[in-house]
Each structure stands twice: as structure tokens, then as C-alpha cells.
Design a protein around this motif. Structure first.
Motif, short mmCIF file in Angstrom:
data_model
loop_
_atom_site.label_atom_id
_atom_site.label_comp_id
_atom_site.label_asym_id
_atom_site.label_seq_id
_atom_site.Cartn_x
_atom_site.Cartn_y
_atom_site.Cartn_z
N PHE A 193 7.37 -3.82 -3.35
CA PHE A 193 6.51 -4.69 -2.53
C PHE A 193 6.01 -3.86 -1.36
CE2 PHE A 193 6.41 -8.32 0.75
CZ PHE A 193 5.10 -8.64 0.44
N GLU A 194 4.70 -3.74 -1.24
CA GLU A 194 4.09 -2.86 -0.23
C GLU A 194 2.97 -3.58 0.48
OE1 GLU A 194 4.84 0.98 -3.19
OE2 GLU A 194 2.80 0.48 -2.55
N GLN A 221 0.90 -6.04 -1.92
CA GLN A 221 0.78 -5.79 -3.34
C GLN A 221 2.15 -5.60 -3.99
OE1 GLN A 221 -1.13 -3.69 -1.20
NE2 GLN A 221 -0.29 -1.63 -1.37
N ILE A 222 2.27 -6.07 -5.20
CA ILE A 222 3.42 -5.79 -6.05
C ILE A 222 2.99 -4.70 -7.03
CG2 ILE A 222 5.05 -6.68 -7.75
CD1 ILE A 222 5.51 -7.89 -5.06
N MET A 223 3.64 -3.55 -6.92
CA MET A 223 3.27 -2.39 -7.73
C MET A 223 4.39 -2.08 -8.73
SD MET A 223 0.28 -1.67 -6.57
CE MET A 223 -0.04 -0.08 -7.36
N TYR A 224 3.99 -1.63 -9.93
CA TYR A 224 4.95 -1.25 -10.97
C TYR A 224 4.75 0.21 -11.34
CZ TYR A 224 7.47 -1.03 -15.38
OH TYR A 224 8.32 -0.67 -16.38
N LYS A 234 8.41 9.90 -12.27
CA LYS A 234 8.59 8.76 -11.38
C LYS A 234 7.45 8.66 -10.37
CE LYS A 234 12.05 6.54 -8.44
NZ LYS A 234 13.40 6.66 -7.82
N ASN A 235 6.92 7.44 -10.20
CA ASN A 235 5.88 7.13 -9.22
C ASN A 235 4.66 8.03 -9.35
OD1 ASN A 235 7.17 4.94 -7.98
ND2 ASN A 235 8.40 6.30 -6.69
N THR A 236 4.26 8.31 -10.58
CA THR A 236 3.04 9.08 -10.82
C THR A 236 1.84 8.16 -11.05
OG1 THR A 236 4.30 10.91 -11.79
CG2 THR A 236 1.95 10.82 -12.28
N LEU A 237 1.99 7.20 -11.95
CA LEU A 237 0.93 6.23 -12.24
C LEU A 237 1.49 4.84 -11.95
CD1 LEU A 237 -1.96 5.85 -13.39
CD2 LEU A 237 -0.88 5.48 -15.63
N ARG A 238 0.82 4.12 -11.04
CA ARG A 238 1.32 2.81 -10.61
C ARG A 238 0.22 1.77 -10.74
NH1 ARG A 238 2.78 2.50 -5.29
NH2 ARG A 238 4.75 1.43 -5.66
N LEU A 239 0.61 0.60 -11.22
CA LEU A 239 -0.33 -0.50 -11.47
C LEU A 239 0.21 -1.76 -10.82
CD1 LEU A 239 -2.85 -1.61 -13.04
CD2 LEU A 239 -1.26 -2.09 -14.93
N GLY A 240 -0.69 -2.57 -10.22
CA GLY A 240 -0.18 -3.77 -9.58
C GLY A 240 -1.25 -4.77 -9.23
N LEU A 241 -0.79 -5.87 -8.64
CA LEU A 241 -1.65 -6.94 -8.15
C LEU A 241 -1.57 -6.97 -6.63
CD1 LEU A 241 -0.71 -9.77 -10.67
CD2 LEU A 241 -2.75 -8.31 -10.72
N VAL A 266 -6.86 -6.25 -8.40
CA VAL A 266 -6.03 -5.37 -9.23
C VAL A 266 -6.07 -4.00 -8.59
CG1 VAL A 266 -6.28 -6.67 -11.35
CG2 VAL A 266 -7.95 -4.88 -10.80
N ARG A 267 -4.96 -3.25 -8.73
CA ARG A 267 -4.86 -1.96 -8.06
C ARG A 267 -4.20 -0.94 -9.00
NH1 ARG A 267 -4.27 -0.95 -2.15
NH2 ARG A 267 -3.62 1.22 -1.91
N LEU A 268 -4.77 0.24 -9.04
CA LEU A 268 -4.24 1.34 -9.86
C LEU A 268 -4.18 2.59 -8.98
CD1 LEU A 268 -3.45 2.30 -12.78
CD2 LEU A 268 -5.84 2.99 -13.04
#
Length: 272
Positions: A193-194, A221-224, A234-241, A266-268
Motif C-alpha cells: 500500500f503506497e 495505490q495497491i501494487m502487486y 523482486k520489485n521489477t515489474l509492478r501492477l496495481g490500482l 490503473v498503474r504499471l
């Protein structure tokens, strides 16, 4: 502009130059290129929902005495906002007072005390307002003891603008902002959560002599961590709302059309 404000802004600029030089030898750094998309953006004096594509570059780093944060947004609107293009730059440098003093300043829920300096800068080529914002910020920061980070700052804002129809740069009243910024992972789930929350006091009369109102701006934003599941690291490609709630946007009172934004996105992000 008052001479006192000029002296303070000069001191902030000098401090940032010193800080940027000191930060050259970073202990850690993270860079990312991101993309955001939403169809319900709002702009003051515009009653329509606006679609925007946003490309951004973000840099975060830490060194012996503090941290840096730089974000550059390139915002592209649809024809409901004149097909406008906007650049918005945010920079913050937070000095860790305990590390500078060589003392443990943790207390209660806070792991440290800091001092933040920075600026905002924007330019936009729409046909109506055409913002050219310049803003210096300075003030104390508490670094909270949480997984990831949570910083709480009380900042003085020295803001000016020179939009269309204004012959010279106009300085608003110096005004305070309460800022929360966070990035908190959910254990080892890959989710985090950011975001940030700003409460900005009224900045006096605007450049046309009208009133301004206090602003509330939440952007979370909630990022995955999608890249980790794909074997990219780890934490190279992140997708979220992402969701933004902005009341009295840019200080415009609630009776102004477009002063309230409720914007899902949407966020990438690609980190390197």
C-alpha cells in the motif's frame, strides 16, 4: 514578493544544492518508469470527466545522512481538456537529523526526526489557465517506525504562478501543508500500500483576486509485485490500482466546477 520570502527561498535552494552534492554517493537507489491511465480526471472550471495518459519517471535513493525523492509526470489529456500536455516535477530531500548529529532521536512510534526541503514545478499548455506553478517547500519530518516507510511532514509552502492573462508572476500567501507519504508492504504477499495524503491550508487570494480554499488530496495505490512471479526479480515489474480524491483542487472553492476529483486509475511500473 516580500524580501523575507526571497531570502527563505534562496536558503532552500542553497540547501538543496548542498544536499544534492552530498547525496552523490548513494547507499541505495531505485529508479522506475511508470504508466497511469484514468477516465475521470477533473480540472477546475471544467465540468467534464477527462481522460489522461500519464508517463512518469521516479527516483528514490538514500545516503549516509538522508534520502532523495524525484518524480516527473508527463500528463496527456484528451480533447475535453484541450488535448493538453503537462509536465509536473516534484523533488524532496529529507535530512535525518539523528544521523547528522550522531544520536538516536527515536521516540514513541517515531524512529527518527528529519528536515525536508524541496520544490514543485509545472507547465501546461491548455487554452484556458495554462499553469506555470513554482513552489518551494521546507519543514520538519517524523519518520515513523513501520514496515517500509511512513513519513509525516509539516511543510511551509512558497508558491507562485503566472497563468494566461497575468502579466507578472503572482505569489500566494505562504501557507502550511500537512503531508503523509508511505510505502508499506503486506508481509511477503507481494502486495504493498503506497501513496500520499496532503492537507493544504488556504493560500489567500488567487492571482485574479478571488478566494482560495483548503485542499485535501489523497492518492493511494495497491501494487502487486508481478515481476517476481514471472521470474524477473523482486520489485521489477509492478501492477496495481490507484485512486485519487482531491477536494478543492489547486485551492479552488467547492462551488467551482471541476474542483472535486474522484479518479480511479490503473498503474504499471518497471523498476531498474
Amino acid at each position: 514578493m516580500h524580501h523575507t520570502s526571497l531570502r527563505i527561498q534562496g536558503a532552500i535552494a542553497a540547501g538543496l544544492l548542498v544536499a544534492s552534492g552530498a547525496a552523490a554517493a548513494a547507499d541505495w537507489a531505485d529508479n522506475s518508469i511508470g504508466y497511469r491511465y484514468g477516465t475521470r480526471f477533473a480540472e477546475p472550471y471544467n465540468s467534464q470527466d477527462i481522460t489522461k495518459n500519464i508517463i512518469n519517471f521516479t527516483h528514490s535513493s538514500g545516503y549516509k545522512y538522508g534520502t532523495n525523492f524525484l518524480n516527473v509526470d508527463l500528463l496527456m489529456s484528451d480533447n475535453k481538456d484541450d488535448n493538453a500536455q503537462e509536465a509536473y516535477i516534484t523533488y524532496r530531500h529529507t535530512l535525518d537529523i539523528g544521523k547528522i548529529a550522531g544520536r538516536d532521536l527515536s521516540f514513541g512510534p517515531a524512529r527518527g526526526v528529519g528536515f525536508t526541503l524541496g520544490f514543485d514545478w509545472n507547465t501546461k499548455n491548455d487554452n484556458s489557465y495554462a499553469s506555470k506553478k513554482r513552489m518551494w517547500v521546507v519543514g520538519p519530518t517524523l519518520m515513523m517506525d513501520v514496515p517500509g516507510f511512513l513519513n509525516i511532514s509539516l511543510l511551509a509552502l512558497f508558491e507562485s504562478n503566472q497563468p494566461k492573462g497575468v502579466s507578472s508572476r503572482y505569489s500566494y500567501d505562504t501557507h502550511p501543508m500537512l503531508n503523509l507519504a508511505w510505502g508499506i508492504p503486506f508481509g511477503g504477499s507481494g502486495f504493498a500500500f503506497e501513496g500520499y495524503l496532503n492537507y493544504i491550508a488556504s493560500k489567500g487570494k488567487n492571482e485574479f483576486g478571488g478566494p482560495t480554499a483548503p485542499e485535501l488530496n489523497f492518492d493511494g495505490q495497491i501494487m502487486y509485485d508481478l515481476g517476481n512471479t514471472m521470474g524477473m526479480g523482486k520489485n521489477t515489474l509492478r501492477l496495481g490500482l490507484e485512486y485519487q480524491y482531491w477536494r478543492n483542487k489547486f485551492g479552488n472553492p467547492s462551488n467551482v466546477p471541476g474542483s472535486l476529483a474522484k479518479t480511479p486509475m490503473v498503474r504499471l511500473e518497471y523498476h531498474f
